[in-house]
Design a protein around this motif. Structure first.
Motif, PDB file in Angstrom:
ATOM      1  N   PHE A 190      30.304   2.391  42.418  1.00 58.89           N
ATOM      2  CA  PHE A 190      30.223   3.838  42.554  1.00 58.89           C
ATOM      3  C   PHE A 190      28.778   4.279  42.734  1.00 58.89           C
ATOM      4  N   ARG A 191      28.592   5.340  43.442  1.00 62.29           N
ATOM      5  CA  ARG A 191      27.262   5.892  43.631  1.00 62.29           C
ATOM      6  C   ARG A 191      26.871   6.679  42.384  1.00 62.29           C
ATOM      7  N   GLU A 192      25.614   6.976  42.277  1.00 60.65           N
ATOM      8  CA  GLU A 192      25.148   7.817  41.181  1.00 60.65           C
ATOM      9  C   GLU A 192      25.750   9.204  41.335  1.00 60.65           C
ATOM     10  N   ASP A 193      26.044   9.847  40.226  1.00 67.86           N
ATOM     11  CA  ASP A 193      26.603  11.197  40.249  1.00 67.86           C
ATOM     12  C   ASP A 193      25.465  12.187  40.432  1.00 67.86           C
ATOM     13  N   VAL A 194      25.337  12.692  41.653  1.00 67.61           N
ATOM     14  CA  VAL A 194      24.245  13.600  41.993  1.00 67.61           C
ATOM     15  C   VAL A 194      24.843  14.918  42.465  1.00 67.61           C
ATOM     16  N   VAL A 195      24.320  16.009  41.937  1.00 66.59           N
ATOM     17  CA  VAL A 195      24.786  17.333  42.337  1.00 66.59           C
ATOM     18  C   VAL A 195      24.269  17.628  43.741  1.00 66.59           C
ATOM     19  N   THR A 196      25.182  18.015  44.630  1.00 65.03           N
ATOM     20  CA  THR A 196      24.806  18.393  45.993  1.00 65.03           C
ATOM     21  C   THR A 196      25.463  19.727  46.316  1.00 65.03           C
ATOM     22  N   PRO A 197      24.960  20.443  47.289  1.00 72.32           N
ATOM     23  CA  PRO A 197      25.577  21.726  47.641  1.00 72.32           C
ATOM     24  C   PRO A 197      26.980  21.507  48.203  1.00 72.32           C
ATOM     25  N   SER A 198      27.867  22.455  47.912  1.00 68.64           N
ATOM     26  CA  SER A 198      29.232  22.346  48.428  1.00 68.64           C
ATOM     27  C   SER A 198      29.264  22.731  49.901  1.00 68.64           C
ATOM     28  N   ILE A 199      30.405  22.490  50.552  1.00 70.10           N
ATOM     29  CA  ILE A 199      30.506  22.803  51.979  1.00 70.10           C
ATOM     30  C   ILE A 199      30.783  24.282  52.217  1.00 70.10           C
ATOM     31  N   GLY A 200      31.134  25.013  51.193  1.00 66.81           N
ATOM     32  CA  GLY A 200      31.375  26.443  51.320  1.00 66.81           C
ATOM     33  C   GLY A 200      32.813  26.749  51.708  1.00 66.81           C
ATOM     34  N   VAL A 201      33.218  27.952  51.380  1.00 70.06           N
ATOM     35  CA  VAL A 201      34.599  28.380  51.620  1.00 70.06           C
ATOM     36  C   VAL A 201      34.919  28.425  53.107  1.00 70.06           C
TER      37      VAL A 201
END
Length: 95
Positions: A62-73
């Motif tokens: 598994f990759r590291e759990d990194v917060v990234t921006p969502s793709i948006g609604v």
């Protein structure tokens, strides 16, 4: 270990399979061969062998759990067949 045709018929019934007499005979012979081989394996001396749960060491892929921006609604709903007020609309399945 001898397996019988009746045992093959019982397993076929439980699996809801319809087998011809030819298939029952074939499967009886095949299962008998498999069980004879497994029985032969029980003759091996494994007293000096350490039990293992896996043949090769396990590694976490598994990759590291990194917060990234969502793709948006807007992007999430771009290909939605039906949408209402920024949500996916799905057919009602529970009355």
């Amino acid at each position: 270990m001898k397996i019988t045709k009746d045992q093959i018929k019982q397993v076929a019934t439980l699996a809801r399979l319809e087998l011809s007499e030819q298939e029952i005979t074939t499967f009886t012979n095949q299962m008998d061969s498999i069980l004879a081989y497994v029985d032969k394996l029980s003759e091996l001396d494994v007293s000096g062998i350490t039990p293992t749960s896996h043949a090769v060491p396990l590694e976490n892929r598994f990759r590291e759990d990194v917060v990234t921006p969502s793709i948006g609604v807007e992007n999430a709903l771009a290909n939605a067949p039906d949408k209402v007020d920024g949500f996916f609309r799905v057919p009602k399945v529970i009355e």
